[in-house]
Motif scaffolding. Structure first.
Motif, short mmCIF file in Angstrom:
data_model
loop_
_atom_site.label_atom_id
_atom_site.label_comp_id
_atom_site.label_asym_id
_atom_site.label_seq_id
_atom_site.Cartn_x
_atom_site.Cartn_y
_atom_site.Cartn_z
N THR A 39 -1.96 64.89 24.97
CA THR A 39 -1.54 63.97 23.90
C THR A 39 -1.53 64.67 22.55
N ASP A 123 0.21 54.42 21.11
CA ASP A 123 -0.44 54.93 22.31
C ASP A 123 -1.17 53.78 23.00
N CYS A 146 3.52 56.11 24.03
CA CYS A 146 2.75 56.90 25.00
C CYS A 146 1.97 55.91 25.85
#
Ligand code: SAM
Ligand code: ZN
Length: 374
Positions: A39, A123, A146
């Protein structure tokens, strides 16, 4: 207990050191360090490319480890959690690292629907399925979503009914089930985004340690959403001879018999994402943005290198299973791939496992290539 990851050091409760589902305390899973290292490298690569992207929302923060690591990279970070202990720990962890950031005791969906907030990167790293956060994320993110999913049994068809319910798709527990899980997830996310006239383009996806992780770049025109839906279709799979076939479109039906062996146990999964699950140039760029202080540097590098070279074929074979069916012993993977290439078929390794490979050749063509090389 102190934990160091990348450039930051955070406090996590003793009880949560044991991994996912720890009985008490704020959640922290040390096994997800690979996920977090990748990430950070994605945020570096994406941030370099899209310079105006600066606002990162860690929607399900827990200890704040993701948000803290993103803040250390210079992102303007907001985090949320519905657990007050998690919020207070995430705030402390920002402070411990002398980093700025906002941590909200709020439902992530409410934050995403707040008209006064805009996020460039969102995310979603929840317990189990990301579906409860998908609508709000796609409706309100500018550039990149994400997503982690840890509910691999529903996704890959091992828990069939819950997979159908949660993902509005028919998953099948085929022998390439990890990729089935990824492609069912991508299908659901693409269809969710399309409802908001948002098109998704997966730039990186990996299935590692029993979770699926994907990074979806967004385009905000209805035609982009249409283009994403064009990547959906069905996969037909014969469990007897391992023949597979795929076809684009949402209205295709099931297959009656296997065109290769004539068996009548063909199973059909869909709608699944048949398009690319990564962008090779972006994956190589992410690999260049890994750094040696990362705890899972070697594994992250190897995983990304394998993904960058993977063919865009929406399933894979297990070489050992094929050789077992033929009553022969498998050969070294590099030699096997050379056999396929010499016969004129594209072929690649895959990060789904060392004995697995991708090729456009069907099982009959694979067998012919091996026989011709013997
Ligand atoms: C798997 S943990 C997150 C792990 C963290 N991202 C990491 O990398 O270590 C999921 C977190 O989501 C929180 N959560 C659950 N429902 C939520 C919601 N609706 N909004 C925000 N957070 C939520 C839980 O309290 C939990 O702390
Ligand atoms: Zn068959």
């Amino acid at each position: 207990m102190d934990v160091s990851e990348g450039a930051v050091s955070i406090e996590v409760p003793e009880a949560s050191g044991g991994g996912e589902g720890a009985a008490s305390g704020v959640f922290f899973n040390p096994d997800q360090e690979l996920n977090r290292d990748i990430t950070v490298a994605v945020l570096r690569a994406f941030g370099d490319r899209e310079e105006r992207a600066e606002r990162y929302f860690d929607a399900t923060a827990a200890s704040g480890i993701r948000g803290v690591r993103a803040a250390a990279e210079g992102w303007d970070v907001t985090m949320a959690d519905v657990d007050a202990d998690a919020v207070s720990l995430a705030r402390d962890n920002l402070d411990r690292n002398d980093l700025e950031g906002e941590v909200l005791l709020q439902d992530a969906n409410a934050v995403l629907h707040d008209v006064d907030r805009v996020f460039d990167v969102v995310d979603v790293d929840p317990f189990g399925s990301p579906v409860p956060f998908a609508d709000a994320a796609f409706a309100n993110t500018r550039d990149l979503v994400c997503v982690t999913a840890t509910d691999t049994a529903p996704l890959c068809g091992a828990h069939f009914e819950s997979g159908v319910r949660r993902y509005s798709a028919v998953p099948r527990n085929t022998e390439d089930h990890a990729e089935m899980g990824l492609r069912v997830l991508l299908s659901t996310l693409a269809r969710t985004a399309a409802r908001y006239d948002v098109g998704v383009r997966p730039v990186l996806s990996h299935v590692t340690d029993h979770y699926v992780r994907t990074y979806l770049e967004l385009d905000h025109r209805a035609t982009d959403a249409d283009a994403a839906l064009d990547e959906l279709g069905n996969v037909h799979h014969c469990p007897e001879c391992l023949y597979r076939e795929w076809e684009y479109g949402l209205l295709e039906g099931e297959r009656q018999g296997c065109p290769h062996c004539g068996g009548d146990n063909v199973v059909t999964a869909g709608p699944v994402w048949l398009g690319p699950a990564h962008d090779a140039d972006f994956v190589r760029d992410v690999r260049e943005h890994l750094s040696e202080e990362m705890g899972r540097f070697d594994r992250a590098r190897d995983t990304l290198e394998t993904i960058a070279d993977e063919l865009h074929v929406p399933f894979h074979y297990n070489q050992h299973k094929l050789y077992k069916r033929w009553g022969e012993s498998a050969i070294a993977m590099d030699d096997f791939l050379a056999v396929l290439r010499d016969a004129g078929h594209e072929a690649s390794r895959t990060h789904f496992g060392g004995t697995r490979f991708k090729t456009e050749a069907d099982v009959g063509e694979i067998r012919e290539a091996v026989l011709a090389a013997n």
